[in-house]
Scaffold this motif. Structure first.
Motif, PDB file in Angstrom:
ATOM      1  N   ASN A 137      32.510  20.899  41.054  1.00  0.00           N
ATOM      2  CA  ASN A 137      33.601  19.969  40.741  1.00  0.00           C
ATOM      3  C   ASN A 137      33.246  19.017  39.593  1.00  0.00           C
ATOM      4  N   ASP A 138      32.594  19.556  38.558  1.00  0.00           N
ATOM      5  CA  ASP A 138      32.230  18.746  37.387  1.00  0.00           C
ATOM      6  C   ASP A 138      32.840  19.362  36.123  1.00  0.00           C
ATOM      7  N   GLY A 139      33.924  20.134  36.310  1.00  0.00           N
ATOM      8  CA  GLY A 139      34.582  20.772  35.170  1.00  0.00           C
ATOM      9  C   GLY A 139      33.759  21.922  34.603  1.00  0.00           C
ATOM     10  N   GLY A 140      32.770  22.389  35.350  1.00  0.00           N
ATOM     11  CA  GLY A 140      32.002  23.563  34.936  1.00  0.00           C
ATOM     12  C   GLY A 140      30.738  23.240  34.149  1.00  0.00           C
ATOM     13  N   VAL A 151      35.533  32.387  34.114  1.00  0.00           N
ATOM     14  CA  VAL A 151      35.661  32.701  35.542  1.00  0.00           C
ATOM     15  C   VAL A 151      37.004  32.188  36.053  1.00  0.00           C
ATOM     16  N   ARG A 152      37.323  30.953  35.680  1.00  0.00           N
ATOM     17  CA  ARG A 152      38.571  30.329  36.137  1.00  0.00           C
ATOM     18  C   ARG A 152      39.785  31.138  35.664  1.00  0.00           C
ATOM     19  N   GLU A 153      39.719  31.549  34.396  1.00  0.00           N
ATOM     20  CA  GLU A 153      40.821  32.315  33.801  1.00  0.00           C
ATOM     21  C   GLU A 153      40.973  33.681  34.501  1.00  0.00           C
ATOM     22  N   ALA A 154      39.804  34.369  34.695  1.00  0.00           N
ATOM     23  CA  ALA A 154      39.864  35.700  35.328  1.00  0.00           C
ATOM     24  C   ALA A 154      40.424  35.602  36.747  1.00  0.00           C
ATOM     25  N   PHE A 155      39.991  34.591  37.489  1.00  0.00           N
ATOM     26  CA  PHE A 155      40.426  34.459  38.879  1.00  0.00           C
ATOM     27  C   PHE A 155      41.786  33.777  39.024  1.00  0.00           C
ATOM     28  N   SER A 156      42.433  33.502  37.881  1.00  0.00           N
ATOM     29  CA  SER A 156      43.789  32.952  38.002  1.00  0.00           C
ATOM     30  C   SER A 156      44.785  34.103  38.187  1.00  0.00           C
ATOM     31  N   ASN A 157      44.292  35.331  38.045  1.00  0.00           N
ATOM     32  CA  ASN A 157      45.146  36.513  38.216  1.00  0.00           C
ATOM     33  C   ASN A 157      45.054  37.002  39.676  1.00  0.00           C
ATOM     34  N   PRO A 158      46.134  36.866  40.461  1.00  0.00           N
ATOM     35  CA  PRO A 158      46.075  37.242  41.880  1.00  0.00           C
ATOM     36  C   PRO A 158      45.691  38.708  42.111  1.00  0.00           C
ATOM     37  N   SER A 159      46.102  39.620  41.212  1.00  0.00           N
ATOM     38  CA  SER A 159      45.738  41.040  41.404  1.00  0.00           C
ATOM     39  C   SER A 159      44.230  41.210  41.240  1.00  0.00           C
ATOM     40  N   TYR A 160      43.673  40.481  40.281  1.00  0.00           N
ATOM     41  CA  TYR A 160      42.228  40.564  40.062  1.00  0.00           C
ATOM     42  C   TYR A 160      41.480  40.011  41.281  1.00  0.00           C
ATOM     43  N   ASP A 161      42.007  38.927  41.846  1.00  0.00           N
ATOM     44  CA  ASP A 161      41.390  38.338  43.046  1.00  0.00           C
ATOM     45  C   ASP A 161      41.450  39.329  44.207  1.00  0.00           C
ATOM     46  N   ALA A 162      42.614  39.968  44.370  1.00  0.00           N
ATOM     47  CA  ALA A 162      42.792  40.922  45.480  1.00  0.00           C
ATOM     48  C   ALA A 162      41.810  42.085  45.320  1.00  0.00           C
ATOM     49  N   PHE A 163      41.650  42.541  44.077  1.00  0.00           N
ATOM     50  CA  PHE A 163      40.693  43.623  43.803  1.00  0.00           C
ATOM     51  C   PHE A 163      39.276  43.201  44.224  1.00  0.00           C
ATOM     52  N   TYR A 164      38.911  41.950  43.930  1.00  0.00           N
ATOM     53  CA  TYR A 164      37.588  41.453  44.315  1.00  0.00           C
ATOM     54  C   TYR A 164      37.441  41.421  45.838  1.00  0.00           C
ATOM     55  N   LEU A 165      38.479  40.952  46.507  1.00  0.00           N
ATOM     56  CA  LEU A 165      38.365  40.820  47.960  1.00  0.00           C
ATOM     57  C   LEU A 165      38.205  42.195  48.618  1.00  0.00           C
ATOM     58  N   PHE A 188      39.396  29.792  43.215  1.00  0.00           N
ATOM     59  CA  PHE A 188      40.118  29.673  41.940  1.00  0.00           C
ATOM     60  C   PHE A 188      41.578  30.064  42.086  1.00  0.00           C
ATOM     61  N   PHE A 189      41.839  30.950  43.038  1.00  0.00           N
ATOM     62  CA  PHE A 189      43.239  31.307  43.301  1.00  0.00           C
ATOM     63  C   PHE A 189      43.999  30.041  43.729  1.00  0.00           C
ATOM     64  N   TRP A 190      43.422  29.290  44.660  1.00  0.00           N
ATOM     65  CA  TRP A 190      44.087  28.067  45.140  1.00  0.00           C
ATOM     66  C   TRP A 190      44.152  27.004  44.067  1.00  0.00           C
ATOM     67  N   LEU A 191      43.085  26.942  43.254  1.00  0.00           N
ATOM     68  CA  LEU A 191      43.035  25.943  42.188  1.00  0.00           C
ATOM     69  C   LEU A 191      44.140  26.188  41.153  1.00  0.00           C
TER      70      LEU A 191
END
Ligand code: HEM
Length: 223
Positions: A42-45, A145-159, A213-216
């Motif tokens: 939580n320090d902006g990265g 990382v933040r940008e990549a995980f802002s894509n819900p399909s990409y997140d679902a693929f990771y999960l 990051f999805f929630w963020l």
């Protein structure tokens, strides 16, 4: 030297290589997860970017990267060769009529989960490692990382990939110690406890990252 070559050529030798390289890759997962926890600072990265910069410039880390990729290669090649040998050794009738009793099922599923984890790895390296080392040098890895995980399909693929990684590690861990002759009465409880860290805790640890990051980035989430 000759006996080393003979060991490699034997089927048990290939299994030993598969087991040792698999256990080595498990140690990488611990290091990788520990470093990535900085994403939550939580320090902006700032801390994560300093860590990523260190990882991409430190000489020792770069040398270890070669060892790591060699470990992946050894694991994938020996895994594939052992799987092919098992396939060839399996009589057709046995396969068709006694499928439920066939212990080969676990190893076939392990091959399948391993292949999907491999696809995950190629996508993952393309997204982060290639950008960090070649195409986006000097840019914020935290933003990447933040940008990549802002894509819900990409997140679902990771999960999905992480659930399969968990399955792969669950069976892989067991069979590695079996191959190395350590899965005996004396160690079995300890090994099963350590295995839980690898097949359950570590995948859950990684899964918290795309979820965070999805929630963020979620429009419904008010900051
Ligand atoms: C889900 C959370 C994950 C995040 C946020 C993440 C993030 C990253 C980042 C930013 C890099 C580039 C690092 C650098 O600059 O050195 C990287 C590299 C890498 N990741 Fe991941 N990773 C995750 C999960 C995984 C998993 C589950 C695996 C393996 C199954 C994996 C395997 C690798 C490998 C092999 C590399 C290249 C080696 C290295 O340079 O460290 N990662 N990851």
């Amino acid at each position: 030297m000759n006996s080393l070559l003979a060991l490699y050529k034997s089927s048990i030798g290939k299994k030993v290589i598969m087991s040792l390289s698999g256990l080595f890759l498990c140690t990488f997962l611990v290091v990788h997860l520990s470093g990535n926890i900085l994403l939550f600072k939580n320090d902006g990265g700032v801390a994560f970017d300093a860590y990523a910069e260190f990882m991409s410039t430190n000489f020792f880390i770069r040398a270890m990267e070669i060892v790591l990729f060699a470990g992946f290669l050894a694991h994938i090649v020996s895994g594939f060769v052992v799987w092919m040998a098992n396939r060839r050794a399996r009589p057709e009738k046995y396969e068709r009529y006694k499928l439920s009793e066939n212990t080969g099922i676990a190893s076939r599923i392990t091959m399948l989960t391993g292949s999907i984890v491999f696809i995950f790895l190629v996508v993952h390296l393309r997204t982060f490692w290639v950008t960090s080392r070649f195409t986006n040098v000097g840019h914020s890895m935290y933003d990447r990382v933040r940008e990549a995980f802002s894509n819900p399909s990409y997140d679902a693929f990771y999960l999905v990939a992480l659930v399969l990684l968990g399955y792969h590690l669950r069976h892989g861990f067991q069979s590695a110690f079996q191959t190395l002759g350590l899965r005996n009465k004396k160690y079995i409880r300890l090994l099963d406890a350590i295995a839980i860290v690898f097949w359950l805790i570590i995948p859950i640890g990684f899964a918290t990252m795309p979820t965070y990051f999805f929630w963020l980035n979620c429009p419904w989430f008010t900051h």
